[in-house]
Write a protein that holds these residues in place. Sequence first.
Motif, PDB file in Angstrom:
ATOM      1  N   MET A   1       0.803  -1.338   0.085  1.00  0.00           N
ATOM      2  CA  MET A   1       0.151  -0.154  -0.047  1.00  0.00           C
ATOM      3  C   MET A   1       0.895   1.173   0.045  1.00  0.00           C
ATOM      4  SD  MET A   1      -3.215   0.800   0.276  1.00  0.00           S
ATOM      5  CE  MET A   1      -4.059  -0.559   0.805  1.00  0.00           C
ATOM      6  N   ASN A   2       0.750   2.189  -1.039  1.00  0.00           N
ATOM      7  CA  ASN A   2       1.777   3.188  -0.893  1.00  0.00           C
ATOM      8  C   ASN A   2       1.081   4.445  -0.880  1.00  0.00           C
ATOM      9  OD1 ASN A   2       4.013   1.982  -1.628  1.00  0.00           O
ATOM     10  ND2 ASN A   2       3.526   1.585  -3.897  1.00  0.00           N
ATOM     11  N   ASP A   3      -0.340   4.207  -0.380  1.00  0.00           N
ATOM     12  CA  ASP A   3      -0.946   5.721   0.042  1.00  0.00           C
ATOM     13  C   ASP A   3      -1.734   5.515   1.505  1.00  0.00           C
ATOM     14  OD1 ASP A   3      -3.462   4.406  -0.345  1.00  0.00           O
ATOM     15  OD2 ASP A   3      -3.463   4.846  -2.313  1.00  0.00           O
ATOM     16  N   PHE A   4      -2.454   6.477   1.701  1.00  0.00           N
ATOM     17  CA  PHE A   4      -3.052   6.495   3.215  1.00  0.00           C
ATOM     18  C   PHE A   4      -4.422   5.838   2.962  1.00  0.00           C
ATOM     19  CE2 PHE A   4       0.314   9.839   3.193  1.00  0.00           C
ATOM     20  CZ  PHE A   4       1.224   9.132   4.451  1.00  0.00           C
ATOM     21  N   SER A   5      -4.970   5.038   1.854  1.00  0.00           N
ATOM     22  CA  SER A   5      -6.193   5.151   1.945  1.00  0.00           C
ATOM     23  C   SER A   5      -6.747   4.048   2.859  1.00  0.00           C
ATOM     24  CB  SER A   5      -6.789   4.810   0.508  1.00  0.00           C
ATOM     25  OG  SER A   5      -5.818   3.363   0.281  1.00  0.00           O
ATOM     26  N   ASP A   6      -5.956   2.976   3.250  1.00  0.00           N
ATOM     27  CA  ASP A   6      -6.349   2.006   4.122  1.00  0.00           C
ATOM     28  C   ASP A   6      -6.658   2.595   5.629  1.00  0.00           C
ATOM     29  OD1 ASP A   6      -3.614   2.531   4.256  1.00  0.00           O
ATOM     30  OD2 ASP A   6      -3.153   0.685   5.168  1.00  0.00           O
ATOM     31  N   LEU A   7      -5.814   3.533   5.941  1.00  0.00           N
ATOM     32  CA  LEU A   7      -5.816   4.221   7.382  1.00  0.00           C
ATOM     33  C   LEU A   7      -6.958   5.204   7.336  1.00  0.00           C
ATOM     34  CD1 LEU A   7      -1.815   4.992   7.630  1.00  0.00           C
ATOM     35  CD2 LEU A   7      -3.373   2.829   8.441  1.00  0.00           C
ATOM     36  N   LEU A   8      -7.104   5.898   6.252  1.00  0.00           N
ATOM     37  CA  LEU A   8      -8.104   6.933   6.263  1.00  0.00           C
ATOM     38  C   LEU A   8      -9.509   6.065   6.217  1.00  0.00           C
ATOM     39  CD1 LEU A   8      -6.758   9.477   3.604  1.00  0.00           C
ATOM     40  CD2 LEU A   8      -7.234   9.583   6.089  1.00  0.00           C
ATOM     41  N   ALA A   9      -9.492   5.037   5.729  1.00  0.00           N
ATOM     42  CA  ALA A   9     -10.901   4.161   5.679  1.00  0.00           C
ATOM     43  C   ALA A   9     -11.116   3.497   7.262  1.00  0.00           C
ATOM     44  CB  ALA A   9     -10.730   2.729   4.931  1.00  0.00           C
ATOM     45  N   ALA A  10     -10.121   3.285   7.720  1.00  0.00           N
ATOM     46  CA  ALA A  10     -10.085   2.865   9.084  1.00  0.00           C
ATOM     47  C   ALA A  10     -10.556   3.969  10.189  1.00  0.00           C
ATOM     48  CB  ALA A  10      -8.986   2.220   9.610  1.00  0.00           C
ATOM     49  N   ASN A  11     -10.085   5.273   9.803  1.00  0.00           N
ATOM     50  CA  ASN A  11     -10.560   6.395  10.626  1.00  0.00           C
ATOM     51  C   ASN A  11     -11.928   6.495  10.282  1.00  0.00           C
ATOM     52  OD1 ASN A  11     -10.874   9.553  10.258  1.00  0.00           O
ATOM     53  ND2 ASN A  11      -9.980   8.921  12.265  1.00  0.00           N
ATOM     54  N   GLN A  12     -12.365   6.501   9.048  1.00  0.00           N
ATOM     55  CA  GLN A  12     -14.011   6.498   8.761  1.00  0.00           C
ATOM     56  C   GLN A  12     -14.899   5.873   9.860  1.00  0.00           C
ATOM     57  OE1 GLN A  12     -14.642   8.952   6.773  1.00  0.00           O
ATOM     58  NE2 GLN A  12     -16.845   8.828   7.569  1.00  0.00           N
ATOM     59  N   THR A  13     -14.281   4.541  10.118  1.00  0.00           N
ATOM     60  CA  THR A  13     -14.830   3.666  10.931  1.00  0.00           C
ATOM     61  C   THR A  13     -15.096   4.031  12.586  1.00  0.00           C
ATOM     62  OG1 THR A  13     -14.242   1.785   9.456  1.00  0.00           O
ATOM     63  CG2 THR A  13     -15.128   1.053  11.529  1.00  0.00           C
ATOM     64  N   TYR A  14     -13.775   4.555  12.633  1.00  0.00           N
ATOM     65  CA  TYR A  14     -13.253   5.356  13.999  1.00  0.00           C
ATOM     66  C   TYR A  14     -14.272   6.222  14.493  1.00  0.00           C
ATOM     67  CZ  TYR A  14     -10.689   7.220  17.769  1.00  0.00           C
ATOM     68  OH  TYR A  14     -10.196   7.575  18.617  1.00  0.00           O
ATOM     69  N   THR A  15     -14.517   7.017  13.526  1.00  0.00           N
ATOM     70  CA  THR A  15     -15.437   8.273  13.687  1.00  0.00           C
ATOM     71  C   THR A  15     -16.900   7.883  14.073  1.00  0.00           C
ATOM     72  OG1 THR A  15     -16.097   8.588  11.441  1.00  0.00           O
ATOM     73  CG2 THR A  15     -14.216   9.730  12.244  1.00  0.00           C
ATOM     74  N   GLN A  16     -17.283   6.638  13.600  1.00  0.00           N
ATOM     75  CA  GLN A  16     -18.835   6.231  13.625  1.00  0.00           C
ATOM     76  C   GLN A  16     -18.917   5.881  15.261  1.00  0.00           C
ATOM     77  OE1 GLN A  16     -19.092   3.288  10.550  1.00  0.00           O
ATOM     78  NE2 GLN A  16     -18.737   4.863   9.180  1.00  0.00           N
ATOM     79  N   SER A  17     -17.960   5.645  15.834  1.00  0.00           N
ATOM     80  CA  SER A  17     -18.176   5.139  17.307  1.00  0.00           C
ATOM     81  C   SER A  17     -17.263   6.235  18.290  1.00  0.00           C
ATOM     82  CB  SER A  17     -17.737   3.929  17.489  1.00  0.00           C
ATOM     83  OG  SER A  17     -16.490   3.511  17.560  1.00  0.00           O
ATOM     84  N   PHE A  18     -16.647   7.470  17.554  1.00  0.00           N
ATOM     85  CA  PHE A  18     -15.853   8.045  18.333  1.00  0.00           C
ATOM     86  C   PHE A  18     -16.571   8.605  19.503  1.00  0.00           C
ATOM     87  CE2 PHE A  18     -13.962  12.303  19.260  1.00  0.00           C
ATOM     88  CZ  PHE A  18     -12.535  12.036  19.229  1.00  0.00           C
ATOM     89  N   ASP A  19     -15.755   8.429  20.741  1.00  0.00           N
ATOM     90  CA  ASP A  19     -16.410   8.853  21.991  1.00  0.00           C
ATOM     91  C   ASP A  19     -15.358   9.842  23.038  1.00  0.00           C
ATOM     92  OD1 ASP A  19     -14.517   7.082  22.713  1.00  0.00           O
ATOM     93  OD2 ASP A  19     -15.904   5.702  23.717  1.00  0.00           O
TER      94      ASP A  19
END
Length: 164
Positions: free
Chosen positions: A1-19
Amino acid sequence: MNDFSDLLAANQTYTQSFDLAGFDGVARAGVAMVTCMDSRIDPLRMIGLHPGDAKILRNPGGRVTDQALVALVLGVNLLNVDRVLVVEHTRCAMASSTEADLRQKVGNAANVDASWMTLGAIDDQRATIINDVQRVRTHPLIRDSVLVGGFLYDVDSGKLEQVV
Ligand SMILES: [Zn+2]
């Protein structure tokens, strides 16, 4: 993986349960830890804390650098810190090579001369921990009532041993 897309996708999930919103950023448990960047170390979980509880300052070797001291001064005076842990660890790369060897390894990996750079190899971990704790304890902007301890963390057992 040469970009950040996997990490940004994980962050998207993270924001859904951000507490962690609506929190002022002090160290809720009053703890600051200076420790190594080593990925085997989970600084919060090793002492039973959670996000929001502590200020975690990481660098190669877990050294009380000038910059770490700035953070500790801010932590102690403005962010509720009243206990400081200086934590080095077993099998640390910074403590298992000489400065010359480290420079050589980095230079070889980068294919660029690294002999001019200070990398901070650690000669004697226990002596370094004692000296670093002393640096914190004697800082004029860190009051005497702040508890400062030095520890060695065993990356194979998870055990934290108090050195000073
Ligand atoms: Zn390390």
